[in-house]
Design a protein around this motif. Structure first.
Motif, short mmCIF file in Angstrom:
data_model
loop_
_atom_site.label_atom_id
_atom_site.label_comp_id
_atom_site.label_asym_id
_atom_site.label_seq_id
_atom_site.Cartn_x
_atom_site.Cartn_y
_atom_site.Cartn_z
N SER A 71 3.57 -3.13 0.77
CA SER A 71 4.90 -3.36 -0.18
C SER A 71 5.86 -1.96 0.19
O SER A 71 5.26 -0.99 0.23
N ARG B 28 12.68 -7.31 -0.37
CA ARG B 28 12.16 -8.73 -0.37
C ARG B 28 12.87 -9.53 -1.58
O ARG B 28 12.99 -10.55 -1.66
N ALA B 29 12.90 -8.85 -2.74
CA ALA B 29 13.41 -9.32 -3.84
C ALA B 29 14.51 -10.27 -3.80
O ALA B 29 15.73 -9.88 -3.14
N SER C 295 0.23 -17.47 -7.05
CA SER C 295 1.45 -18.29 -7.37
C SER C 295 0.78 -19.73 -7.83
O SER C 295 0.86 -20.16 -8.69
N GLY D 221 9.66 -3.13 -3.77
CA GLY D 221 9.83 -4.62 -3.51
C GLY D 221 11.49 -5.01 -3.23
O GLY D 221 11.69 -6.27 -3.47
N LEU E 227 1.73 -16.11 -11.90
CA LEU E 227 2.91 -15.27 -12.23
C LEU E 227 3.69 -15.74 -13.21
O LEU E 227 4.84 -15.32 -13.64
N TYR F 206 2.15 -6.64 -6.97
CA TYR F 206 3.07 -7.87 -6.80
C TYR F 206 3.32 -8.20 -8.29
O TYR F 206 4.38 -8.69 -8.57
N THR G 203 7.01 -8.60 -10.19
CA THR G 203 7.67 -9.81 -10.51
C THR G 203 7.51 -10.01 -11.83
O THR G 203 8.46 -10.77 -12.66
N TRP H 150 0.02 -13.73 -2.23
CA TRP H 150 1.16 -13.97 -3.14
C TRP H 150 1.09 -15.53 -3.33
O TRP H 150 1.29 -15.92 -4.50
N GLU I 277 10.71 -13.53 -6.18
CA GLU I 277 10.17 -12.00 -6.24
C GLU I 277 11.32 -11.25 -6.87
O GLU I 277 12.63 -11.32 -6.68
#
Length: 399
Positions: free
Chosen positions: A217, A169-170, A51, A166, A56, A93, A97, A47, A127
């Motif tokens: 995930s 965690r979002a 990033s 997700g 992203l 992922y 997102t 991730w 996220e």
């Protein structure tokens, strides 16, 4: 007959994205994803890498910290990450997102919503998850029962969702709810609205569901119990979210087609490498047509699916009609998955008994490719769409 000009060469920017994806994937080989899947751990290092590379923010305009590119470039990144070692992790992922979050907001969010969410998404600080599917409304989104009711200057949301990946965690969630009951709507596509919510929130309960694969995930049940959102959480216009959500669902299907192609390329590459080394009766098994033909056929079909998927992305990026985009996206998904299942099946067959062991990773790709057979739309429902909307055949189901 008109002349069609087609250029199959990637632009310089697209080549840079493909090369960057390959470089990232080198640091996250199959062994990395094997460990994350077995431990059920989120791939934090990956991730951070995507990033840092700006992946992203591919579809986010430059004024909000993104690259200002399109879905075409996003699919290129996804496929190359998957094909060069990441498998489904290279796509998953980014779908949660960037497609569910960033793309939806870019296309339909208010200026305030864009300023609030997009810069954080582009930096990898936020996220996202999308709450769409319900226990009694899977593919048939028009039957969702989650309700959003206005109470003064707030929205109150109640309902249950399932298969929301997700959500554990979002920090942001796109919620699809009915603001007008289906039985009161002047037409069946009317009455659906989109909302943006910040998480965690005590009114939102999240419970992970044990599943067959992609365990880096969590996929969850989500319940909304009098979730109160401010008036400006609505992604306008109210009641007209059906076509807005198509702007998310079509790229989701393209993303899963890219995943099928990338996973299959990865499995084929490992099978070809092994087939050159493994000898039976003094000959490398790769010389046997029983293995060569099905793998070669699957690869050829995957290349065709890739072209259709890029066509779907081009149509989307050039603001074609929902019908044109939907036709191409569904056809790409059907062909990519069928060829992908064949590719991974024969990759496993190439490895023989070793293909069934976790050490060689093919069994994980088999679990991953079979999810794409079921999601984000089943093969059968995609074929229904093609039969009805492309070929003009009678509708085979009733909503």
């Amino acid at each position: 007959m008109g002349v069609v000009n087609v250029d199959f060469k990637l632009t310089e920017e697209q080549r840079m994205i493909a090369d960057a994806a390959k470089d990232i994937a080198k640091d996250f080989p199959p062994e990395y994803w094997r460990e994350k899947d077995e431990k059920g751990e989120f791939a934090e290092e990956f991730w951070k890498a995507i990033s840092k590379a700006g992946f992203l923010g591919i579809v986010i305009p430059e004024e909000y910290g993104g690259a200002g590119m399109g879905v075409t470039e996003l699919l290129i990144a996804m496929e190359e990450l998957a094909a060069n070692g990441c498998g489904m992790g290279g796509v998953w992922y980014l779908v949660l997102t960037e497609v569910f979050g960033a793309l939806s907001i870019v296309r339909h969010g208010t200026e305030e919503q864009k300023e609030k969410y997009l810069p954080k998404i582009a930096k990898g600080e936020l996220e996202f998850a999308m709450a769409l599917t319900e226990p009694d409304a899977g593919t048939n989104t028009l039957n969702i029962r989650t309700r959003a009711v206005k109470d003064g200057d707030e929205w109150v949301i109640n309902g249950n969702k399932i298969f929301i990946s997700g959500a554990d965690r979002a920090k942001g969630m796109l919620i699809i709810a009915r603001t007008t009951p289906k039985e009161e709507a002047p037409k069946k596509t009317y009455g659906i609205s989109l909302f943006l919510a910040d998480l965690p929130n005590p009114a939102v309960k999240v419970n992970p569901i044990p599943k067959h694969g992609i365990n880096y995930s969590k996929t969850c049940e989500v319940s909304f119990n009098n979730l109160r959102l401010p008036e400006d959480a609505l992604m306008p216009p109210q009641d007209e979210g059906w076509y807005m959500i198509l702007d998310t669902l079509n790229p989701e299907r393209m993303s899963f087609a890219a995943a099928a192609i990338g996973i299959s390329r990865l499995a084929i590459s490992k099978a070809v490498e092994y087939s050159k080394q493994r000898k039976v009766f003094s000959d490398p098994i790769g010389s046997y047509q029983g293995l060569q033909f099905p793998i070669a056929e699957a690869y050829a079909t995957l290349e065709c699916a890739k072209l259709m998927n890029l066509k779907a992305a081009w149509l989307f990026d050039n603001n074609a009609s929902y019908k044109e985009i939907g036709e191409a996206a569904n056809m790409a998904k059907v062909v990519a998955v069928e060829a992908g299942i064949k590719a991974v099946y024969w990759a496993m067959q190439t490895f023989g008994g070793y293909g069934y062991t976790r050490e060689y990773d093919v069994e994980r790709w088999w679990r991953e490719i079979n999810l794409i057979r079921l999601a984000p739309v089943t093969q059968q429902m995609a074929l229904n769409y093609i039969g009805e909307h492309v070929l003009g055949m009678p509708k085979s189901y009733r909503s």
